[in-house]
Design a protein around this motif. Structure first.
Motif, PDB file in Angstrom:
ATOM      1  N   ALA A 198       0.820  -1.212   0.000  1.00 20.70           N
ATOM      2  CA  ALA A 198       0.000   0.000   0.000  1.00 20.70           C
ATOM      3  C   ALA A 198       0.853   1.261   0.000  1.00 20.70           C
ATOM      4  CB  ALA A 198      -0.930   0.004   1.212  1.00 20.70           C
ATOM      5  N   ALA A 199       2.021   1.196   0.635  1.00 21.94           N
ATOM      6  CA  ALA A 199       2.854   2.389   0.820  1.00 21.94           C
ATOM      7  C   ALA A 199       3.855   2.613  -0.298  1.00 21.94           C
ATOM      8  CB  ALA A 199       3.592   2.291   2.155  1.00 21.94           C
ATOM      9  N   GLN A 200       3.953   1.703  -1.230  1.00 19.58           N
ATOM     10  CA  GLN A 200       4.931   1.863  -2.314  1.00 19.58           C
ATOM     11  C   GLN A 200       4.663   3.150  -3.083  1.00 19.58           C
ATOM     12  OE1 GLN A 200       4.665  -1.770  -4.563  1.00 19.58           O
ATOM     13  NE2 GLN A 200       5.963  -2.912  -3.144  1.00 19.58           N
ATOM     14  N   GLY A 201       5.673   4.000  -3.155  1.00 19.05           N
ATOM     15  CA  GLY A 201       5.546   5.251  -3.885  1.00 19.05           C
ATOM     16  C   GLY A 201       4.847   6.359  -3.144  1.00 19.05           C
ATOM     17  N   ALA A 202       4.414   6.113  -1.886  1.00 13.33           N
ATOM     18  CA  ALA A 202       3.675   7.131  -1.142  1.00 13.33           C
ATOM     19  C   ALA A 202       4.586   8.141  -0.462  1.00 13.33           C
ATOM     20  CB  ALA A 202       2.766   6.467  -0.104  1.00 13.33           C
TER      21      ALA A 202
END
Length: 237
Positions: free
Chosen positions: A210-214
């Motif tokens: 979910a946090a990839q690239g956030a």
């Protein structure tokens, strides 16, 4: 897009009614969880998703208003996930999500709709990260409360007895969660985690997806093993 996450342990002993006389032993963990949930509230999400390990009966989605209880632990205490939306014809929350619902009620969560997702402990890493990416796309501003414990093999009296590999595994998870390092979380060995009874591995890897690239930053708030089980609390924002 994921805008914030709180990572908390999920032992039913976190609930004082369940812990009874041993409740003070986890006071520091409860305080850390409260602080982590404060980060979620400050992010002003459109949707909060609670993710935690679940047995077969509790896997899959749980809608807002779903209920659970701690009756199996000898305590007459019921909890509800988010708001009471009337009768919900759904299966009960698994224990991890019931603890999450208790934490939300304890902190007076009223900032966004809440949903739950129970994941199987052996779920493959690739499916975990794929699931996380899908969750992050559910709303413009998504927050996650990620429930899960580290290894259960830190001492001779731990539920899984002593395993010399447990300390290093928990240290790697602690570093990754404290730094919001999605690559390091993804690299946690799923087979080793299963052997060490680290029920948090799959939920943590859902978070990683979910946090990839956030571009989130992490902060470790608690790291201890009071019962031979690794308990970690972190906040990402």
């Amino acid at each position: 897009m994921l805008v914030a996450a709180a990572v908390c342990p999920c032992p039913p002993l976190l609930v004082p009614d369940v812990a009874a006389g041993a409740a003070p032993e986890l006071d520091a963990a409860r305080t850390a969880c409260t602080d982590a949930l404060g980060v979620l509230a400050a992010s002003r999400p459109d949707l909060l998703i609670v993710v935690g390990p679940a047995g077969t009966a509790g896997r899959g989605t749980h809608p807002e208003g779903a209920t659970g209880s701690f009756a199996e632990f000898g305590v007459d205490l019921a909890v509800r996930l988010g708001r009471d939306l009337g009768p919900v014809a759904e299966r009960p929350l698994p224990a991890s999500l019931a603890v999450g619902a208790w934490l939300l009620a304890r902190t007076g969560w009223a900032d966004a709709p809440v949903e739950g997702l129970g994941v199987g402990e052996p779920l493959e890493t690739a499916r975990c990260t794929e699931t996380g990416r899908a969750l992050a796309g559910r709303a413009d501003r998504v927050a996650m409360l990620v429930m899960g414990d580290g290894s259960a093999c830190r001492t001779l009296k731990a539920p899984g007895y002593l395993d010399e590999r447990a300390t290093a595994f928990d240290a790697a998870a602690s570093r990754a969660l404290g730094a919001a390092d999605t690559d390091a979380l993804t690299e946690l060995d799923e087979a080793l985690a299963y052997e060490l009874k680290a029920a948090g591995r799959a939920p943590w890897q859902v978070l990683a997806g979910a946090a990839q690239g956030a571009g989130l930053d992490g902060r470790l708030l608690y790291d201890d093993a009071p019962y031979g089980v690794g308990y970690l609390v972190a906040a990402w924002s």
